[in-house]
Write a protein that holds these residues in place. Structure first.
Motif, PDB file in Angstrom:
ATOM      1  N   PRO A  72      37.737  52.675  39.337  1.00  0.00           N
ATOM      2  CA  PRO A  72      36.662  51.678  39.362  1.00  0.00           C
ATOM      3  C   PRO A  72      37.015  50.437  40.171  1.00  0.00           C
ATOM      4  CG  PRO A  72      37.783  51.627  37.259  1.00  0.00           C
ATOM      5  CD  PRO A  72      38.356  52.780  38.025  1.00  0.00           C
ATOM      6  N   VAL A  73      35.982  49.726  40.530  1.00  0.00           N
ATOM      7  CA  VAL A  73      36.143  48.491  41.279  1.00  0.00           C
ATOM      8  C   VAL A  73      36.985  47.509  40.462  1.00  0.00           C
ATOM      9  CG1 VAL A  73      34.007  47.447  40.411  1.00  0.00           C
ATOM     10  CG2 VAL A  73      34.898  46.732  42.596  1.00  0.00           C
ATOM     11  N   LYS A  74      37.826  46.801  41.136  1.00  0.00           N
ATOM     12  CA  LYS A  74      38.657  45.781  40.495  1.00  0.00           C
ATOM     13  C   LYS A  74      37.882  44.472  40.435  1.00  0.00           C
ATOM     14  CE  LYS A  74      42.333  48.475  40.495  1.00  0.00           C
ATOM     15  NZ  LYS A  74      41.937  49.709  39.909  1.00  0.00           N
ATOM     16  N   VAL A  75      38.185  43.679  39.430  1.00  0.00           N
ATOM     17  CA  VAL A  75      37.498  42.401  39.264  1.00  0.00           C
ATOM     18  C   VAL A  75      37.685  41.538  40.506  1.00  0.00           C
ATOM     19  CG1 VAL A  75      37.401  40.275  37.896  1.00  0.00           C
ATOM     20  CG2 VAL A  75      37.636  42.478  36.752  1.00  0.00           C
ATOM     21  N   LYS A  76      38.859  41.580  41.089  1.00  0.00           N
ATOM     22  CA  LYS A  76      39.147  40.799  42.301  1.00  0.00           C
ATOM     23  C   LYS A  76      38.183  41.176  43.425  1.00  0.00           C
ATOM     24  CE  LYS A  76      42.987  39.623  45.337  1.00  0.00           C
ATOM     25  NZ  LYS A  76      44.421  39.818  45.605  1.00  0.00           N
ATOM     26  N   ALA A  77      37.911  42.477  43.570  1.00  0.00           N
ATOM     27  CA  ALA A  77      36.977  42.938  44.602  1.00  0.00           C
ATOM     28  C   ALA A  77      35.553  42.503  44.274  1.00  0.00           C
ATOM     29  CB  ALA A  77      37.045  44.453  44.745  1.00  0.00           C
ATOM     30  N   LEU A  78      35.214  42.523  43.006  1.00  0.00           N
ATOM     31  CA  LEU A  78      33.880  42.091  42.588  1.00  0.00           C
ATOM     32  C   LEU A  78      33.689  40.603  42.871  1.00  0.00           C
ATOM     33  CD1 LEU A  78      31.237  43.003  41.246  1.00  0.00           C
ATOM     34  CD2 LEU A  78      32.247  42.380  39.061  1.00  0.00           C
ATOM     35  N   VAL A  79      34.694  39.826  42.563  1.00  0.00           N
ATOM     36  CA  VAL A  79      34.638  38.384  42.843  1.00  0.00           C
ATOM     37  C   VAL A  79      34.458  38.155  44.345  1.00  0.00           C
ATOM     38  CG1 VAL A  79      35.994  36.239  42.842  1.00  0.00           C
ATOM     39  CG2 VAL A  79      35.920  37.684  40.789  1.00  0.00           C
ATOM     40  N   ALA A  80      35.206  38.890  45.145  1.00  0.00           N
ATOM     41  CA  ALA A  80      35.084  38.757  46.604  1.00  0.00           C
ATOM     42  C   ALA A  80      33.692  39.161  47.080  1.00  0.00           C
ATOM     43  CB  ALA A  80      36.150  39.597  47.298  1.00  0.00           C
ATOM     44  N   ALA A  81      33.131  40.215  46.473  1.00  0.00           N
ATOM     45  CA  ALA A  81      31.800  40.696  46.873  1.00  0.00           C
ATOM     46  C   ALA A  81      30.706  39.684  46.561  1.00  0.00           C
ATOM     47  CB  ALA A  81      31.493  42.027  46.188  1.00  0.00           C
ATOM     48  N   THR A  82      30.965  38.794  45.620  1.00  0.00           N
ATOM     49  CA  THR A  82      29.983  37.751  45.291  1.00  0.00           C
ATOM     50  C   THR A  82      30.105  36.551  46.223  1.00  0.00           C
ATOM     51  OG1 THR A  82      31.332  36.490  43.714  1.00  0.00           O
ATOM     52  CG2 THR A  82      30.097  38.381  42.845  1.00  0.00           C
ATOM     53  N   GLY A  83      31.045  36.630  47.136  1.00  0.00           N
ATOM     54  CA  GLY A  83      31.258  35.496  48.026  1.00  0.00           C
ATOM     55  C   GLY A  83      31.924  34.333  47.315  1.00  0.00           C
ATOM     56  N   GLY A  84      32.610  34.637  46.224  1.00  0.00           N
ATOM     57  CA  GLY A  84      33.299  33.590  45.478  1.00  0.00           C
ATOM     58  C   GLY A  84      32.389  32.763  44.583  1.00  0.00           C
ATOM     59  N   LEU A  85      31.162  33.219  44.357  1.00  0.00           N
ATOM     60  CA  LEU A  85      30.242  32.473  43.486  1.00  0.00           C
ATOM     61  C   LEU A  85      30.754  32.405  42.052  1.00  0.00           C
ATOM     62  CD1 LEU A  85      26.742  33.744  44.666  1.00  0.00           C
ATOM     63  CD2 LEU A  85      27.733  31.478  45.032  1.00  0.00           C
ATOM     64  N   PHE A  86      31.498  33.444  41.642  1.00  0.00           N
ATOM     65  CA  PHE A  86      32.021  33.494  40.283  1.00  0.00           C
ATOM     66  C   PHE A  86      33.525  33.697  40.339  1.00  0.00           C
ATOM     67  CE2 PHE A  86      27.653  34.985  40.146  1.00  0.00           C
ATOM     68  CZ  PHE A  86      27.117  34.161  39.165  1.00  0.00           C
ATOM     69  N   LYS A  87      34.215  33.126  39.368  1.00  0.00           N
ATOM     70  CA  LYS A  87      35.667  33.226  39.309  1.00  0.00           C
ATOM     71  C   LYS A  87      36.084  34.449  38.497  1.00  0.00           C
ATOM     72  CE  LYS A  87      36.177  28.308  39.767  1.00  0.00           C
ATOM     73  NZ  LYS A  87      36.152  27.049  39.085  1.00  0.00           N
ATOM     74  N   HIS A  88      37.321  34.856  38.708  1.00  0.00           N
ATOM     75  CA  HIS A  88      37.896  36.023  38.043  1.00  0.00           C
ATOM     76  C   HIS A  88      37.710  35.943  36.522  1.00  0.00           C
ATOM     77  CE1 HIS A  88      41.067  38.850  36.769  1.00  0.00           C
ATOM     78  NE2 HIS A  88      40.858  39.428  37.931  1.00  0.00           N
ATOM     79  N   GLN A  89      38.081  34.822  35.943  1.00  0.00           N
ATOM     80  CA  GLN A  89      37.986  34.663  34.484  1.00  0.00           C
ATOM     81  C   GLN A  89      36.532  34.704  34.006  1.00  0.00           C
ATOM     82  OE1 GLN A  89      40.377  34.967  32.423  1.00  0.00           O
ATOM     83  NE2 GLN A  89      42.004  34.922  33.947  1.00  0.00           N
ATOM     84  N   GLU A  90      35.621  34.197  34.815  1.00  0.00           N
ATOM     85  CA  GLU A  90      34.205  34.248  34.448  1.00  0.00           C
ATOM     86  C   GLU A  90      33.711  35.692  34.383  1.00  0.00           C
ATOM     87  OE1 GLU A  90      31.726  30.606  36.148  1.00  0.00           O
ATOM     88  OE2 GLU A  90      32.941  31.565  37.709  1.00  0.00           O
TER      89      GLU A  90
END
Length: 132
Positions: A72-90
């Motif tokens: 599955p997608v990693k949280v880090k990749a998901l955060v990057a895909a949002t353009g940094g709108l949301f942080k890892h912990q969020e």
């Protein structure tokens, strides 16, 4: 909370994140099933902030991808895909919150995915690289 002035339209955001992460159609449909389950569990009086729909989508997508994918997608990749709108912990907090509200009821059968998609005029098997 993300400032509403920097949020793209929700549909644009969803398409952008899904394409960036190259998630399978079954994952997108499953995430919509999770969103539907959430809407059933929440009281009708529930309201959120401007970024709440974005947060719900991200949590649902992350959990759906974990359900269907061996890698599955990693949280880090998901955060990057949002353009940094949301942080890892969020994102991690969003995931935990959705799991709690749904009482960890994450199972979705292939027939449920087909039925959900079919009701919306989508032939999931025709859109998937691998049939369910």
């Amino acid at each position: 909370m993300v400032k509403s002035s920097i949020l793209p339209p929700l549909e644009t955001f969803v398409v952008s994140v899904a394409k960036t992460l190259t998630v399978k159609p079954v994952v997108v449909v499953t995430s919509l099933i999770y969103v539907e389950r959430l809407s059933i569990r929440l009281p009708q009086s529930a309201t959120g902030k401007t970024d709440t729909p974005y947060r719900i989508f991200l949590a649902a997508l992350l959990l759906a991808d974990k359900f269907w994918s061996d890698n599955p997608v990693k949280v880090k990749a998901l955060v990057a895909a949002t353009g940094g709108l949301f942080k890892h912990q969020e994102v991690l907090a969003m995931e935990r919150a959705l799991l709690r509200i749904l009482k960890f009821d994450m199972f979705v059968s292939a027939d449920q995915v087909r039925g959900f998609a079919s009701k919306r005029g989508i032939d999931i098997d025709a859109t998937a690289s691998q049939p369910l």
